[in-house]
Design an enzyme around this catalytic site. Structure first.
Site, mmCIF file in Angstrom:
data_model
loop_
_atom_site.group_PDB
_atom_site.id
_atom_site.type_symbol
_atom_site.label_atom_id
_atom_site.label_comp_id
_atom_site.label_asym_id
_atom_site.label_seq_id
_atom_site.Cartn_x
_atom_site.Cartn_y
_atom_site.Cartn_z
ATOM 1 N N SER A 134 0.822 -1.212 0.000
ATOM 2 C CA SER A 134 0.000 0.000 0.000
ATOM 3 C C SER A 134 0.856 1.262 0.000
ATOM 4 O O SER A 134 1.993 1.263 0.455
ATOM 5 C CB SER A 134 -0.914 0.030 1.229
ATOM 6 O OG SER A 134 -1.674 -1.143 1.311
HETATM 7 N N1 SAH Z 1 -0.869 -4.820 3.960
HETATM 8 C C1 SAH Z 1 -0.111 -5.118 2.796
HETATM 9 C C2 SAH Z 1 -0.817 -4.710 1.504
HETATM 10 C C3 SAH Z 1 -1.428 -5.898 0.931
HETATM 11 S S1 SAH Z 1 -2.320 -5.800 -0.560
HETATM 12 C C4 SAH Z 1 1.279 -4.530 2.847
HETATM 13 O O1 SAH Z 1 1.606 -3.812 3.802
HETATM 14 O O2 SAH Z 1 2.076 -4.841 1.959
HETATM 15 C C5 SAH Z 1 -3.670 -6.846 -0.087
HETATM 16 C C6 SAH Z 1 -3.353 -8.297 0.177
HETATM 17 O O3 SAH Z 1 -4.574 -8.932 0.529
HETATM 18 C C7 SAH Z 1 -2.810 -9.076 -1.024
HETATM 19 O O4 SAH Z 1 -1.562 -9.617 -0.696
HETATM 20 C C8 SAH Z 1 -3.857 -10.167 -1.243
HETATM 21 O O5 SAH Z 1 -3.313 -11.401 -1.643
HETATM 22 C C9 SAH Z 1 -4.496 -10.272 0.131
HETATM 23 N N2 SAH Z 1 -5.836 -10.876 0.154
HETATM 24 C C10 SAH Z 1 -6.838 -10.769 -0.755
HETATM 25 N N3 SAH Z 1 -7.912 -11.478 -0.367
HETATM 26 C C11 SAH Z 1 -7.592 -12.056 0.840
HETATM 27 C C12 SAH Z 1 -8.282 -12.907 1.747
HETATM 28 N N4 SAH Z 1 -9.520 -13.354 1.508
HETATM 29 N N5 SAH Z 1 -7.641 -13.296 2.878
HETATM 30 C C13 SAH Z 1 -6.374 -12.881 3.143
HETATM 31 N N6 SAH Z 1 -5.661 -12.084 2.310
HETATM 32 C C14 SAH Z 1 -6.268 -11.668 1.174
#
Ligand code: SAH
Length: 251
Positions: A94
């Site tokens: 993000s």
């Molecule tokens: N917080 C993260 C940003 C992640 S982007 C950081 O600091 O880098 C969002 C993430 O959510 C992705 O990696 C994606 O794979 C995950 N995601 C999507 N659907 C999900 C679910 N149902 N359960 C867990 N993770 C999920």
């Protein structure tokens, strides 16, 4: 109710609405680069955008964001730019401002138990841990969960626990949580997450698909009350394909 933030520079909104597609230059190794100045610049920018919590700003100044970006995607001038960046598997880390903003909104206190859905790179989890929280973070893509687990261990964040699994189920074994932060967007608040939030606890999450809004919710008298906040664009919260049991995903 939290008022909509008064100041959103157009560049910030554009950045929040887009993925990082212009990663110029080649990957840069840790030894050749002093990233601390880039990090300080990132923090000044976040401060200028209105984040005031000094502890959050200090945490953002401490956590080495670039190491959470997998090496092939790690570029000078980009790792600390105020925009999301690719981390592989079609996912992004993000935008720093959004990380700071969400962290400030849930304001984790030392020793609190936080559930994060969407570990991704592990960066947001590290920022929460830097503030003294115990973090339980769930990631649906096993390779990303493994990457985050490794980096968080190498960076010394023993208070972050990463589960490779489906965030829609939450992490009942460690509930109730003082706060929940979701970094991928479901259509509505998943029931399991509402159930696993403690009474008086707070949650921040993007809701929607084409149009998304970042909302803050609080649990009072067993009910979740939503407060609207700013328009955002996160990756969707996907559901595990029923019956696959092997981490297969669908949108
Ligand atoms: N917080 C993260 C940003 C992640 S982007 C950081 O600091 O880098 C969002 C993430 O959510 C992705 O990696 C994606 O794979 C995950 N995601 C999507 N659907 C999900 C679910 N149902 N359960 C867990 N993770 C999920």
């Amino acid at each position: 109710m939290t008022a909509v933030k008064p100041f959103y520079p157009p560049a910030l909104i554009a950045a929040a609405l887009s993925l990082c597609i212009s990663c110029g230059g080649g990957p840069v190794s840790e030894t050749k680069t002093d990233w601390s100045r880039d990090r300080a610049r990132m923090v000044s920018q976040i401060r200028a955008y209105g984040v005031k919590n000094e502890q959050v700003l200090a945490a953002m100044n401490t956590v080495r964001r670039h190491v959470y970006i997998p090496e092939p995607y790690r570029h000078r001038h980009d790792a600390y730019g105020d925009h999301p960046c690719p981390i592989g598997h079609g996912q992004t880390i993000s935008q720093p401002y959004i990380v700071a903003y969400m962290t400030e909104k849930i304001a984790p206190a030392k020793g609190e138990k936080i559930l994060e859905i969407g570990t991704g790179s592990g960066y947001q989890a590290a920022v929460l841990a830097e503030l003294g929280a115990a973090v339980y973070s769930i990631e649906i893509i096993p390779e990303l969960a493994e990457h985050a687990r490794t980096v968080l261990r190498e960076e010394g964040y023993a208070s972050v626990h990463v589960l490779s699994g489906d965030g829609y189920k939450g992490w009942p074994d460690h509930s109730p949580f003082d706060a929940i932060i979701v970094t991928c967007a479901p259509e509505e608040i998943p029931q399991a997450l509402a159930d696993q939030l403690r009474e008086g606890g707070r949650m921040i999450l993007p809701l929607g698909s084409a149009y998304q809004r970042l909302v803050i919710a609080r649990k009072k008298g067993g009910k979740i009350r939503i407060e609207d906040d700013l328009p955002v664009r996160f990756v969707p919260m996907v559901r595990e394909e029923e019956g696959s049991g092997s981490g297969k995903r669908k949108k």
